[in-house]
Design a protein around this motif. Structure first.
Motif, PDB file in Angstrom:
ATOM      1  N   GLY A 227       0.698  -1.366  -0.026  1.00 30.38           N
ATOM      2  CA  GLY A 227      -0.101  -0.127   0.014  1.00 30.38           C
ATOM      3  C   GLY A 227       0.765   1.150   0.025  1.00 30.38           C
ATOM      4  N   ASN A 228       2.126   1.127   0.768  1.00 35.33           N
ATOM      5  CA  ASN A 228       2.741   2.516   0.927  1.00 35.33           C
ATOM      6  C   ASN A 228       3.328   2.571  -0.726  1.00 35.33           C
ATOM      7  N   ILE A 229       4.080   1.526  -1.128  1.00 35.90           N
ATOM      8  CA  ILE A 229       4.671   1.911  -2.543  1.00 35.90           C
ATOM      9  C   ILE A 229       3.550   2.069  -3.510  1.00 35.90           C
ATOM     10  N   ALA A 230       2.287   1.671  -3.453  1.00 37.36           N
ATOM     11  CA  ALA A 230       1.127   2.018  -4.445  1.00 37.36           C
ATOM     12  C   ALA A 230       0.690   3.600  -4.361  1.00 37.36           C
ATOM     13  N   PHE A 231       0.824   4.131  -3.142  1.00 33.84           N
ATOM     14  CA  PHE A 231       0.206   5.349  -3.106  1.00 33.84           C
ATOM     15  C   PHE A 231       0.229   6.340  -4.090  1.00 33.84           C
TER      16      PHE A 231
ATOM     17  N   GLU B 140       8.793 -10.761   0.334  1.00 34.03           N
ATOM     18  CA  GLU B 140       8.387 -11.598   1.603  1.00 34.03           C
ATOM     19  C   GLU B 140       7.618 -10.840   2.669  1.00 34.03           C
ATOM     20  N   ARG B 141       7.899  -9.434   2.649  1.00 30.99           N
ATOM     21  CA  ARG B 141       7.379  -8.614   3.642  1.00 30.99           C
ATOM     22  C   ARG B 141       6.233  -7.710   2.948  1.00 30.99           C
ATOM     23  N   GLN B 142       5.555  -8.165   1.765  1.00 33.68           N
ATOM     24  CA  GLN B 142       4.762  -7.120   1.361  1.00 33.68           C
ATOM     25  C   GLN B 142       3.335  -6.691   2.155  1.00 33.68           C
ATOM     26  N   HIS B 143       2.940  -7.734   2.907  1.00 39.85           N
ATOM     27  CA  HIS B 143       1.825  -7.610   3.689  1.00 39.85           C
ATOM     28  C   HIS B 143       2.030  -7.168   5.000  1.00 39.85           C
ATOM     29  N   ASN B 144       3.275  -6.757   5.289  1.00 39.63           N
ATOM     30  CA  ASN B 144       3.630  -6.216   6.770  1.00 39.63           C
ATOM     31  C   ASN B 144       3.210  -4.687   6.924  1.00 39.63           C
ATOM     32  N   TYR B 145       2.960  -4.330   8.045  1.00 36.39           N
ATOM     33  CA  TYR B 145       2.903  -2.872   8.166  1.00 36.39           C
ATOM     34  C   TYR B 145       4.131  -2.188   8.955  1.00 36.39           C
ATOM     35  N   PRO B 146       4.198  -0.953   8.615  1.00 36.10           N
ATOM     36  CA  PRO B 146       5.560  -0.334   9.100  1.00 36.10           C
ATOM     37  C   PRO B 146       6.033  -0.762  10.389  1.00 36.10           C
ATOM     38  N   SER B 147       5.249  -0.882  11.294  1.00 38.62           N
ATOM     39  CA  SER B 147       5.323  -1.060  13.065  1.00 38.62           C
ATOM     40  C   SER B 147       6.021  -2.568  12.925  1.00 38.62           C
ATOM     41  N   GLN B 148       5.693  -3.300  11.650  1.00 38.98           N
ATOM     42  CA  GLN B 148       6.227  -4.633  11.832  1.00 38.98           C
ATOM     43  C   GLN B 148       7.597  -4.813  11.270  1.00 38.98           C
ATOM     44  N   LEU B 149       8.263  -3.638  10.649  1.00 37.63           N
ATOM     45  CA  LEU B 149       9.466  -3.772   9.895  1.00 37.63           C
ATOM     46  C   LEU B 149      10.386  -3.005  10.794  1.00 37.63           C
ATOM     47  N   SER B 150      11.767  -3.654  10.630  1.00 40.20           N
ATOM     48  CA  SER B 150      12.897  -3.006  11.091  1.00 40.20           C
ATOM     49  C   SER B 150      13.204  -1.757  10.365  1.00 40.20           C
TER      50      SER B 150
ATOM     51  N   MET C 111      12.595   3.815  -0.473  1.00 34.13           N
ATOM     52  CA  MET C 111      13.610   3.436  -1.645  1.00 34.13           C
ATOM     53  C   MET C 111      12.577   2.938  -2.804  1.00 34.13           C
ATOM     54  N   GLY C 112      11.823   1.828  -2.423  1.00 36.03           N
ATOM     55  CA  GLY C 112      10.779   1.422  -3.199  1.00 36.03           C
ATOM     56  C   GLY C 112       9.739   2.403  -3.893  1.00 36.03           C
ATOM     57  N   ARG C 113       9.205   3.037  -2.909  1.00 34.61           N
ATOM     58  CA  ARG C 113       8.294   4.021  -3.165  1.00 34.61           C
ATOM     59  C   ARG C 113       9.012   5.213  -4.108  1.00 34.61           C
ATOM     60  N   SER C 114      10.238   5.432  -3.964  1.00 36.65           N
ATOM     61  CA  SER C 114      11.089   6.592  -4.700  1.00 36.65           C
ATOM     62  C   SER C 114      11.239   6.370  -6.133  1.00 36.65           C
TER      63      SER C 114
END
Length: 233
Positions: free
Chosen positions: A98-102, A129-139, A148-151
């Motif tokens: 969702g973040n990358i899609a925005f 493998e992390r595509q369905h994780n939310y930011p709070s679940q990421l390092s 970077m992906g979004r950019s």
């Protein structure tokens, strides 16, 4: 960049953040911009895409003088000059996809196009493998990879990094540096990388710009700056 200056005027004082900065940056190079706090590093990269308008001087990208562009033309150019900040600015209520899609949703792209592009970007930044994780679940490193992906959604020609790793611990900084180099190799884009960490600049950059008090002190390869500093600073 031709004789760039930037002055901030307050009620009681005037600050010259950039003083007669001229640089020529080749396509595909990684430029490290180093200096202590207040050297003008962040102001410099913000002037490159006109998030800050220079007080005088000019910025020319691909033959286009940014000061002569209309608002619409400037917005179009910024799609090719992507900026990655120190803070990730992710949407907490959206997962990685969702973040990358925005940005693509805002641009009105069709869902099938968006999904295909997201799959490509997830592979590039290693987050499939992390595509369905939310930011709070990421390092911290994974959140930076989402940024970077979004950019790179629009395949920019130029990346501006403003101290992107300063919030990460030493181990994550090292790993993310390697990922940035892999990204550069894969995309062949031009990168300007602001940091106060000399090791980071020496590790990443083809050439380094050393700044102090708004002035460029020296420009050269990492080896040239290390072996033959221009002055005591």
């Amino acid at each position: 960049l031709h004789h760039l200056t930037k002055t901030f005027k307050g009620k009681t004082q005037t600050v010259e953040a950039l003083r007669d900065v001229s640089l020529s940056i080749n396509q595909g190079d990684i430029y490290g911009i180093i200096g202590m706090s207040g050297a003008g590093k962040s102001t410099l990269v913000r002037c490159i895409n006109f998030l800050e308008r220079p007080t005088s001087g000019s910025v020319v990208i691909d033959g286009k003088d940014l000061a002569t562009l209309s608002g619409k033309e400037l917005r179009q150019l910024r799609q090719q000059v992507s900026m990655i900040f120190q803070h990730f600015n992710l949407l907490q209520q959206r997962d990685v996809r969702g973040n990358i899609a925005f940005a693509m949703e805002i641009a009105g792209m069709k869902r099938a196009q968006i999904d295909k592009r997201i799959d490509e970007l997830l592979e590039i930044v290693g987050l499939t493998e992390r595509q369905h994780n939310y930011p709070s679940q990421l390092s911290g490193g994974q959140r930076q990879r989402v940024a970077m992906g979004r950019s790179i959604v629009r395949n920019p020609k130029v990346f501006l990094f403003d101290e992107p790793l300063s919030n990460l611990d030493a181990k994550l900084r090292g790993a993310t540096r390697r990922e940035i180099l892999l990204l550069h190799k894969r995309l062949g884009a031009t990168m300007l990388y602001v940091t106060h960490d000399q090791t980071e600049a020496l590790t990443l950059a083809d050439r380094i710009v050393c700044m102090s008090m708004g002035h460029v002190q020296q420009v050269g390869t990492p080896l040239e700056l290390y072996d033959s500093p221009a002055n005591l600073f």
